[in-house]
Design a protein around this motif. Structure first.
Motif, short mmCIF file in Angstrom:
data_model
loop_
_atom_site.label_atom_id
_atom_site.label_comp_id
_atom_site.label_asym_id
_atom_site.label_seq_id
_atom_site.Cartn_x
_atom_site.Cartn_y
_atom_site.Cartn_z
N UNK A 1 0.83 -1.20 0.00
CA UNK A 1 0.00 0.00 0.00
C UNK A 1 0.87 1.25 0.00
N UNK A 2 0.30 2.33 -0.50
CA UNK A 2 0.73 3.71 -0.28
C UNK A 2 1.98 4.17 -1.03
N UNK A 3 3.10 3.47 -0.92
CA UNK A 3 4.33 3.94 -1.55
C UNK A 3 4.60 3.21 -2.86
N UNK A 4 5.41 3.84 -3.73
CA UNK A 4 5.71 3.23 -5.02
C UNK A 4 6.67 2.05 -4.85
N UNK A 5 6.36 0.98 -5.56
CA UNK A 5 7.24 -0.19 -5.56
C UNK A 5 6.86 -1.07 -6.75
N UNK A 6 7.66 -2.10 -6.98
CA UNK A 6 7.31 -3.15 -7.93
C UNK A 6 7.35 -4.47 -7.18
N UNK A 7 6.24 -5.20 -7.20
CA UNK A 7 6.18 -6.52 -6.58
C UNK A 7 6.56 -7.58 -7.62
N UNK A 8 7.26 -8.61 -7.17
CA UNK A 8 7.67 -9.69 -8.07
C UNK A 8 7.28 -11.04 -7.48
N UNK A 9 6.98 -11.98 -8.37
CA UNK A 9 6.74 -13.35 -7.95
C UNK A 9 6.99 -14.28 -9.12
N UNK A 10 7.43 -15.49 -8.83
CA UNK A 10 7.53 -16.52 -9.86
C UNK A 10 6.27 -17.38 -9.79
N UNK A 11 5.58 -17.48 -10.92
CA UNK A 11 4.37 -18.27 -10.99
C UNK A 11 4.71 -19.64 -11.57
N UNK A 12 4.38 -20.67 -10.82
CA UNK A 12 4.57 -22.05 -11.26
C UNK A 12 3.19 -22.57 -11.67
N UNK A 13 2.96 -22.72 -12.98
CA UNK A 13 1.63 -23.08 -13.44
C UNK A 13 1.21 -24.49 -13.05
N UNK A 14 2.14 -25.27 -12.50
CA UNK A 14 1.76 -26.56 -11.96
C UNK A 14 0.78 -26.41 -10.79
N UNK A 15 0.80 -25.25 -10.12
CA UNK A 15 -0.13 -25.02 -9.02
C UNK A 15 -1.57 -25.03 -9.49
N UNK A 16 -1.81 -24.62 -10.74
CA UNK A 16 -3.17 -24.64 -11.28
C UNK A 16 -3.68 -26.07 -11.37
N UNK A 17 -2.84 -26.95 -11.92
CA UNK A 17 -3.24 -28.35 -12.03
C UNK A 17 -3.49 -28.97 -10.67
N UNK A 18 -2.66 -28.61 -9.70
CA UNK A 18 -2.83 -29.16 -8.35
C UNK A 18 -4.16 -28.74 -7.74
N UNK A 19 -4.54 -27.47 -7.96
CA UNK A 19 -5.76 -26.98 -7.31
C UNK A 19 -7.01 -27.41 -8.08
N UNK A 20 -6.88 -27.68 -9.38
CA UNK A 20 -8.05 -28.15 -10.14
C UNK A 20 -8.47 -29.55 -9.69
N UNK A 21 -7.61 -30.24 -8.96
CA UNK A 21 -8.02 -31.50 -8.33
C UNK A 21 -9.20 -31.26 -7.39
N UNK A 22 -9.20 -30.08 -6.75
CA UNK A 22 -10.28 -29.72 -5.82
C UNK A 22 -11.51 -29.25 -6.59
N UNK A 23 -11.27 -28.34 -7.56
CA UNK A 23 -12.40 -27.74 -8.26
C UNK A 23 -11.93 -27.20 -9.60
N UNK A 24 -12.50 -27.73 -10.68
CA UNK A 24 -12.24 -27.20 -12.01
C UNK A 24 -13.54 -26.56 -12.50
N UNK A 25 -13.61 -25.25 -12.43
CA UNK A 25 -14.87 -24.54 -12.67
C UNK A 25 -15.35 -24.66 -14.11
N UNK A 26 -14.47 -25.05 -15.03
CA UNK A 26 -14.90 -25.24 -16.42
C UNK A 26 -14.82 -26.72 -16.83
N UNK A 27 -14.62 -27.59 -15.85
CA UNK A 27 -14.49 -29.02 -16.13
C UNK A 27 -15.37 -29.83 -15.21
N UNK A 28 -14.74 -30.60 -14.31
CA UNK A 28 -15.51 -31.53 -13.48
C UNK A 28 -16.39 -30.84 -12.45
#
Length: 328
Positions: free
Chosen positions: A268-295
């Motif tokens: 909040x409030x001050x200027x900055x740049x946030x960074x993160x590495x996105x591992x798309x394997x996390x999507x597959x892992x969570x779709x085991x719970x709920x795939x809103x366009x699939x199962x």
């Protein structure tokens, strides 16, 4: 797992816009693109209408006292394509990164609240106009259409985005999910800094709830990015020493996983740049719970209809008169 589940480093730019100054806004955008690229970012995201800044006065001024600001907004909005978009494209190409930037777009006599997508070669590969400007925003911006709901294919995943309170439009969110959205841009203004806005006190909470819910319900990463307000903007608006109208700072930026967990931020409030590495394997892992366009979908009960076609104000029918510009 090879390229099936790629990883990508992303950047969320939390910064103040040079207020109603297109050239300075483009300069700052290009500098921030270069800065994020030096940190290895392959996708760099900017807030809602970062160029030439959010029209704060619509919440604080009458139509009469706000009209000079509107004229400046018109004069400093961006046509697509233009010299301004070429410069941003050049910066994206030099950075070797995809860039998403919020702009006030001028098309004919109407302005639009637009997200503009550039690929790593500097080409414009997507454009989304806000479907319904929120509340008094309708005094400055027109409405977008479904053509801006199409996803952008990138080497690291399917990219989509919405602007501010579009995140309350569940059908728009599901339109993105139904195309397999994997990375979502959530662009907002610094709503908590505009104290005179009746929603300012809850704006950050609503933003967080919307962004984290979209991540979990659509099983995608969310780059939630807001701007902040600087002292120069407050002086320009005539609100120095009046934090009850507009205060310095504001914004809530974060990078969020498909589980709804925060990977970077919130800031909040001050200027900055946030960074993160996105591992798309996390999507597959969570779709085991709920795939809103699939199962986890029930198209036999609930089904979405989307019109992706651009809406034209004039459709030619019948023979075209000789020398008519319609046939040119």
């Amino acid at each position: 797992m090879g390229d099936v589940f790629p990883k990508v480093k992303v950047a969320a730019v939390h910064a103040a816009s040079p207020f109603l100054d297109r050239e300075a806004g483009v300069d700052k955008t290009c500098l921030l693109i270069a800065e994020a690229a030096r940190e290895g970012a392959q996708l760099i995201v900017f807030p809602e209408t970062f160029i030439p800044g959010y029209p704060v006065w619509i919440w604080t001024h009458t139509p009469a006292t706000g009209s000079p600001y509107f004229f400046r907004l018109v004069a400093n909005s961006i046509t697509v394509p233009s010299e301004a978009t070429h410069r941003i494209g050049d910066a994206a190409r030099a950075a070797g990164a995809y860039v998403v930037v919020g702009i006030s777009e001028r098309d004919g006599g109407t302005l639009y609240n637009t997200l503009l997508y550039f690929d790593d070669a500097g080409e414009i590969v997507g454009k989304h106009r806000k479907l319904v400007p929120t509340c008094v925003e309708r005094s400055v911006w027109g409405r977008g259409d479904g053509s801006g709901l199409r996803l952008v294919d990138t080497p690291f995943g399917k990219l989509g985005g919405l602007i501010c309170w579009e995140h309350s439009m569940d059908l728009a969110r599901y339109a993105l999910a139904s195309q397999g959205e994997q990375i979502h841009v959530a662009a907002w203004p610094a709503g908590s800094a505009v104290s005179h806005d009746p929603s300012s006190g809850v704006f950050d909470d609503l933003t967080e709830a919307a962004a984290r819910h979209h991540a979990a319900s659509n099983q995608c990463f969310v780059i939630n990015v807001q701007s902040c307000v600087d002292a120069a903007t407050i002086r320009d608006l005539g609100f120095e020493g009046k934090p009850e109208m507009v205060r310095e700072g504001g914004g809530w930026s974060a990078i969020i996983a498909p589980t709804g967990q925060i990977l970077a931020g919130p800031h909040r409030d001050t200027e900055t740049i946030l960074y993160a590495e996105l591992d798309l394997a996390m999507i597959a892992q969570f779709k085991y719970v709920s795939d809103s366009i699939g199962h986890y979908a029930r198209p036999d009960v609930l089904q979405l209809v989307v019109n992706f076609e651009p809406q034209e104000v004039m459709v030619s029918q019948g023979p075209v008169a000789k020398n008519s510009p319609v046939g040119a």
